[in-house]
Design an enzyme around this catalytic site. Sequence first.
Site, short mmCIF file in Angstrom:
data_model
loop_
_atom_site.label_atom_id
_atom_site.label_comp_id
_atom_site.label_asym_id
_atom_site.label_seq_id
_atom_site.Cartn_x
_atom_site.Cartn_y
_atom_site.Cartn_z
N LYS A 22 0.02 9.56 -8.55
CA LYS A 22 0.48 9.34 -7.16
C LYS A 22 1.93 9.77 -7.01
CE LYS A 22 -2.92 5.69 -6.51
NZ LYS A 22 -3.27 4.26 -6.41
N GLN A 39 -0.50 -1.30 -6.97
CA GLN A 39 -1.63 -0.82 -7.77
C GLN A 39 -2.48 -2.01 -8.22
OE1 GLN A 39 -2.44 2.37 -8.11
NE2 GLN A 39 -4.18 1.96 -9.43
N ASP A 92 -2.80 2.09 1.64
CA ASP A 92 -4.11 1.98 0.99
C ASP A 92 -5.21 1.63 1.99
OD1 ASP A 92 -4.33 2.52 -1.77
OD2 ASP A 92 -3.19 0.72 -2.27
N1 GUN Z 1 -6.85 0.64 -8.17
C1 GUN Z 1 -7.93 1.47 -8.21
N2 GUN Z 1 -7.99 2.21 -7.08
C2 GUN Z 1 -6.94 1.84 -6.31
C3 GUN Z 1 -6.47 2.26 -5.03
O1 GUN Z 1 -7.04 3.11 -4.35
N3 GUN Z 1 -5.34 1.64 -4.60
C4 GUN Z 1 -4.70 0.68 -5.31
N4 GUN Z 1 -3.62 0.12 -4.78
N5 GUN Z 1 -5.12 0.28 -6.50
C5 GUN Z 1 -6.23 0.86 -7.00
#
Ligand code: GUN
Length: 279
Positions: free
Chosen positions: A52, A96, A119
């Site tokens: 990211k 996350q 998200d």
């Molecule tokens: N953990 C696994 N996929 C995601 C996601 O799309 N966003 C976040 N914040 N955590 C994750």
Amino acid sequence: MARLIDGKQISTQIKEELKEKVSVLKQQGKEITLAVIQVGADPASSVYVRNKKNACEYIGIRSLAYELEETVTEEELVRLVEELNDREDVHGILVQLPLPKHINEDLIIKTISPKKDVDGFHPMNVGALTIGQPSFVSCTPAGVIQLLKRSDISIEGKECVVIGRSNIVGKPMATLLLQENGTVTICHSRTKNLKEVTKRADILVVAIGKPKFVTKEFVKEGAVVIDVGIHRDENNKLCGDVDYEDVVDHVSAITPVPGGVGPMTISMLMNNCVESINL
Ligand code: GUN
């Protein structure tokens, strides 16, 4: 022979479009900032977070990294999110997941300002999506819609079947397909006669979380199959929820794993970050 839906190429195309938008915003003196919070050092989470941050750098989005100890308290994490909510120079906040067991994930998600929830997990954004109002949309299902649209696969009037009902993928996926005027069915662990239901699908989205679960007995001939899963098989090779080799000659189009849905998730996160500057 099935058409391969190339998520890598489509996600690159989206990133190039976003890069251009970000450069125009920069010329107007606007810089987008995403705050990324990771708690603990789960190796899979570290990979996702790094990807990211790299995508941010590529597109021209500033990213702020918060790496917190596994032992951080819920109150401390809430306080950090509230601080970031109040900062005018921070447009997006991403925590996350998963979080350690002593921290209530729902509480943390609710603490993020809906205007910074890139998200799309906050109940306000989920609710807005459900009633067709503008909102941040969960990145993976938003990416699936882009894959279909940019591959000229129409959704309107199609039988769409989603396997999986998670808050992050299955449910928003079904809502988005409905918004595109598909006829939508959601299947899950209690569904009776799963194969009969999935065999009705013109578009089958598989997010069940079981490696190579879907074989050609689940799929109508000529269907479009979108595989959201990602696993390592017995030979440590990446594979999806769909048994690709088994279904590939039976369908009209399919996403590979890797290189299908996976790369789209980050591109859609970047898209949400770009949109966050206007809120
Ligand atoms: N953990 C696994 N996929 C995601 C996601 O799309 N966003 C976040 N914040 N955590 C994750």
